[in-house]
Motif scaffolding. Sequence first.
Motif, PDB file in Angstrom:
ATOM      1  N   PRO A   1       0.822  -1.222   0.000  1.00 20.55           N
ATOM      2  CA  PRO A   1       0.000   0.000   0.000  1.00 20.55           C
ATOM      3  C   PRO A   1       0.857   1.274   0.000  1.00 20.55           C
ATOM      4  O   PRO A   1       0.429   2.301  -0.518  1.00 20.55           O
ATOM      5  N   LYS A   2       2.039   1.201   0.622  1.00 15.88           N
ATOM      6  CA  LYS A   2       2.933   2.366   0.624  1.00 15.88           C
ATOM      7  C   LYS A   2       4.268   1.981   0.005  1.00 15.88           C
ATOM      8  O   LYS A   2       5.220   1.638   0.707  1.00 15.88           O
ATOM      9  N   PRO A   3       4.369   2.053  -1.318  1.00 15.40           N
ATOM     10  CA  PRO A   3       5.600   1.615  -1.994  1.00 15.40           C
ATOM     11  C   PRO A   3       6.818   2.393  -1.495  1.00 15.40           C
ATOM     12  O   PRO A   3       6.720   3.576  -1.189  1.00 15.40           O
ATOM     13  N   ARG A   4       7.941   1.699  -1.452  1.00 15.72           N
ATOM     14  CA  ARG A   4       9.171   2.338  -0.974  1.00 15.72           C
ATOM     15  C   ARG A   4       9.905   3.068  -2.083  1.00 15.72           C
ATOM     16  O   ARG A   4      10.760   3.900  -1.835  1.00 15.72           O
ATOM     17  N   PHE A   5       9.595   2.714  -3.334  1.00 18.44           N
ATOM     18  CA  PHE A   5      10.390   3.235  -4.445  1.00 18.44           C
ATOM     19  C   PHE A   5       9.496   3.851  -5.520  1.00 18.44           C
ATOM     20  O   PHE A   5       8.291   3.570  -5.559  1.00 18.44           O
ATOM     21  N   PRO A   6      10.086   4.665  -6.396  1.00 16.64           N
ATOM     22  CA  PRO A   6       9.297   5.196  -7.513  1.00 16.64           C
ATOM     23  C   PRO A   6       8.978   4.086  -8.511  1.00 16.64           C
ATOM     24  O   PRO A   6       9.385   2.943  -8.314  1.00 16.64           O
ATOM     25  N   SER A   7       8.269   4.414  -9.560  1.00 19.84           N
ATOM     26  CA  SER A   7       7.902   3.436 -10.591  1.00 19.84           C
ATOM     27  C   SER A   7       7.248   2.213  -9.961  1.00 19.84           C
ATOM     28  O   SER A   7       7.596   1.078 -10.278  1.00 19.84           O
ATOM     29  N   SER A   8       6.340   2.461  -9.028  1.00 18.67           N
ATOM     30  CA  SER A   8       5.658   1.379  -8.323  1.00 18.67           C
ATOM     31  C   SER A   8       4.159   1.595  -8.357  1.00 18.67           C
ATOM     32  O   SER A   8       3.694   2.730  -8.382  1.00 18.67           O
ATOM     33  N   LEU A   9       3.410   0.496  -8.321  1.00 15.11           N
ATOM     34  CA  LEU A   9       1.967   0.557  -8.156  1.00 15.11           C
ATOM     35  C   LEU A   9       1.644   0.065  -6.745  1.00 15.11           C
ATOM     36  O   LEU A   9       2.165  -0.965  -6.313  1.00 15.11           O
ATOM     37  N   ALA A  10       0.772   0.800  -6.050  1.00 12.20           N
ATOM     38  CA  ALA A  10       0.409   0.440  -4.681  1.00 12.20           C
ATOM     39  C   ALA A  10      -0.648  -0.655  -4.701  1.00 12.20           C
ATOM     40  O   ALA A  10      -1.689  -0.519  -5.343  1.00 12.20           O
ATOM     41  N   ILE A  11      -0.362  -1.745  -4.007  1.00 10.35           N
ATOM     42  CA  ILE A  11      -1.286  -2.879  -3.952  1.00 10.35           C
ATOM     43  C   ILE A  11      -1.668  -3.112  -2.495  1.00 10.35           C
ATOM     44  O   ILE A  11      -0.819  -3.473  -1.677  1.00 10.35           O
ATOM     45  N   ALA A  12      -2.964  -2.921  -2.186  1.00  6.60           N
ATOM     46  CA  ALA A  12      -3.425  -3.156  -0.813  1.00  6.60           C
ATOM     47  C   ALA A  12      -4.299  -4.406  -0.729  1.00  6.60           C
ATOM     48  O   ALA A  12      -4.318  -5.086   0.290  1.00  6.60           O
ATOM     49  N   THR A  13      -4.998  -4.709  -1.815  1.00  7.37           N
ATOM     50  CA  THR A  13      -5.986  -5.798  -1.766  1.00  7.37           C
ATOM     51  C   THR A  13      -5.789  -6.749  -2.952  1.00  7.37           C
ATOM     52  O   THR A  13      -5.149  -6.385  -3.942  1.00  7.37           O
ATOM     53  N   PRO A  14      -6.399  -7.940  -2.867  1.00  8.53           N
ATOM     54  CA  PRO A  14      -6.347  -8.861  -4.010  1.00  8.53           C
ATOM     55  C   PRO A  14      -6.882  -8.209  -5.293  1.00  8.53           C
ATOM     56  O   PRO A  14      -6.319  -8.419  -6.375  1.00  8.53           O
ATOM     57  N   ASP A  15      -7.929  -7.413  -5.157  1.00  5.50           N
ATOM     58  CA  ASP A  15      -8.479  -6.736  -6.335  1.00  5.50           C
ATOM     59  C   ASP A  15      -7.470  -5.792  -6.968  1.00  5.50           C
ATOM     60  O   ASP A  15      -7.340  -5.736  -8.197  1.00  5.50           O
ATOM     61  N   ASP A  16      -6.784  -5.024  -6.131  1.00  2.37           N
ATOM     62  CA  ASP A  16      -5.718  -4.136  -6.648  1.00  2.37           C
ATOM     63  C   ASP A  16      -4.722  -4.950  -7.462  1.00  2.37           C
ATOM     64  O   ASP A  16      -4.275  -4.537  -8.533  1.00  2.37           O
ATOM     65  N   GLY A  17      -4.374  -6.114  -6.924  1.00  2.00           N
ATOM     66  CA  GLY A  17      -3.367  -6.952  -7.564  1.00  2.00           C
ATOM     67  C   GLY A  17      -3.823  -7.439  -8.930  1.00  2.00           C
ATOM     68  O   GLY A  17      -3.097  -7.338  -9.920  1.00  2.00           O
ATOM     69  N   ARG A  18      -5.049  -7.953  -8.968  1.00  2.00           N
ATOM     70  CA  ARG A  18      -5.575  -8.451 -10.253  1.00  2.00           C
ATOM     71  C   ARG A  18      -5.667  -7.330 -11.281  1.00  2.00           C
ATOM     72  O   ARG A  18      -5.299  -7.496 -12.444  1.00  2.00           O
TER      73      ARG A  18
END
Length: 485
Positions: free
Chosen positions: A166-183
């Motif tokens: 949910p809180k990416p450490r680096f740039p060029s990242s997508l934040a994923i908190a839930t399974p839906d976000d991931g899919r």
Amino acid sequence: MSRRPSFLARFAPNLVLLLFGPFLGAAPLCAQQHRNLEEALVITDVNVIDVRTGEVRPDQVVVIERNRITTVGSKGTRYPRNAPTVNAKGGYLIPGLWDMHVHLVFGDWFPLAQEISLPLFIANGVTSVRDMGSELKTVQAFRNQIENGERLGPRILTSGPMLDGPKPRFPSSLAIATPDDGRRAVDVLKRRGVDFIKLQSLIPADAVTAIAEEARKEELPFEGHVPDAVRAADMSAAGMRSFEHLIGVFEGSSPAEAEFLNGTKTEAKFLSTYDPARAEALAAILAKNQTWQCPTLVWERGGNLIDVTDYSKDPRAKYVPAYWKDVTWKKMREDVKASFGTDDLATRRKFLDKELEVVQMLHKAGVPFLAGTDTPPGVFIFPGFSLHEELQRFVEAGFTPLEALQTATLNPARFFGMEDQLGTVAMGKMADLVLLDANPLADIANTQKIAAVIVNGRYFSRNDLQRVLQKVEESAKNSRRNPER
Ligand SMILES: [Zn+2]
């Protein structure tokens, strides 16, 4: 790009050789300045290294037409006599090298990739890279320009942005908190044309499962960090294609694995709880599933010793912009030091030795390996140059020079299912080649003795490469005036 008649046609073939370089004067890189790619290029009297077997075949003739190797044969092999010819007596021909862990456009942390990283790869014989997290649009534009001959650079396979928590450490990242976000992320990236999915450390366990399922459904490989919340053995079983930085391996070799999943990891604890029996059981799983390991050993060393290493006198520092050194690397260096926590220098040195030992154990167990550096987010890990250090680290871990060479040639081609196109010096393959002045099977450090590089059929002599380096140095120097770029 339109194709004007080659200016080279005006010169006698032996003169043409002197003029192969694309960087004549201050002119920009253009396809026209190369030899007409329809013309053949012949390399004679060369030792060809078969990276599958380690066989060295002397006095070979290699013919390149357009961007393909069309002949590899012994002396006496017929070839077009009027074609430009390179007599490579005493030289050793190997396949173009791969760096299997790079970040070409890491948000705005490393500006000027197109003027720094891309040409530095070529100058060092790195003709292909696996980009493990980048701004996708920019990288796709680079790739098109490189394929069209408008820009100098390696072949690129890319993940686009990385998936992180949910809180990416680096740039060029997508934040994923839930399974839906991931899919959703997998679907979007598939549509946008990525080659694979890159996982980072902070993705929650249920989302990791969803990503793995969706990626399998979309037939996209997923690779990267074993996420902190998940076991290495489970990621291997789920079909994760490669692990980076050995993440998950020490955790899975310890009876404290469950604790590591929930809490802080320290190298001291990895060392004190390392259990050889568990390590071997994990190795058997990784071997069975052919889960590739890209241990980024040169960065493991660089990172762990960052507080006792002075890079300011490194002669390669002149090739990178002040912004990289004085802003990004400076900040990352402090972050890395802070992450040592309670691990003192002696512990970190011990851990580096242990990593080499574990790499050798995995290798012996049949786990396949890839050479990658994590340049440039690895602090003072230099595009192109550092790949050669990575090969030396593999030899320090107990690989033969041939096995080390395979991690950057044959293995990456296999990894991507491109063995029919790349990975060996053979008829029908893409003409990505490095000509060395000395035998790398005798001493792996000889991969740095580069006499010429051929990338996608284009020949760069030592002088051409020197001009490429000069131009990079100028770009780096000029960038001081425009640190905001
Ligand atoms: Zn990385």
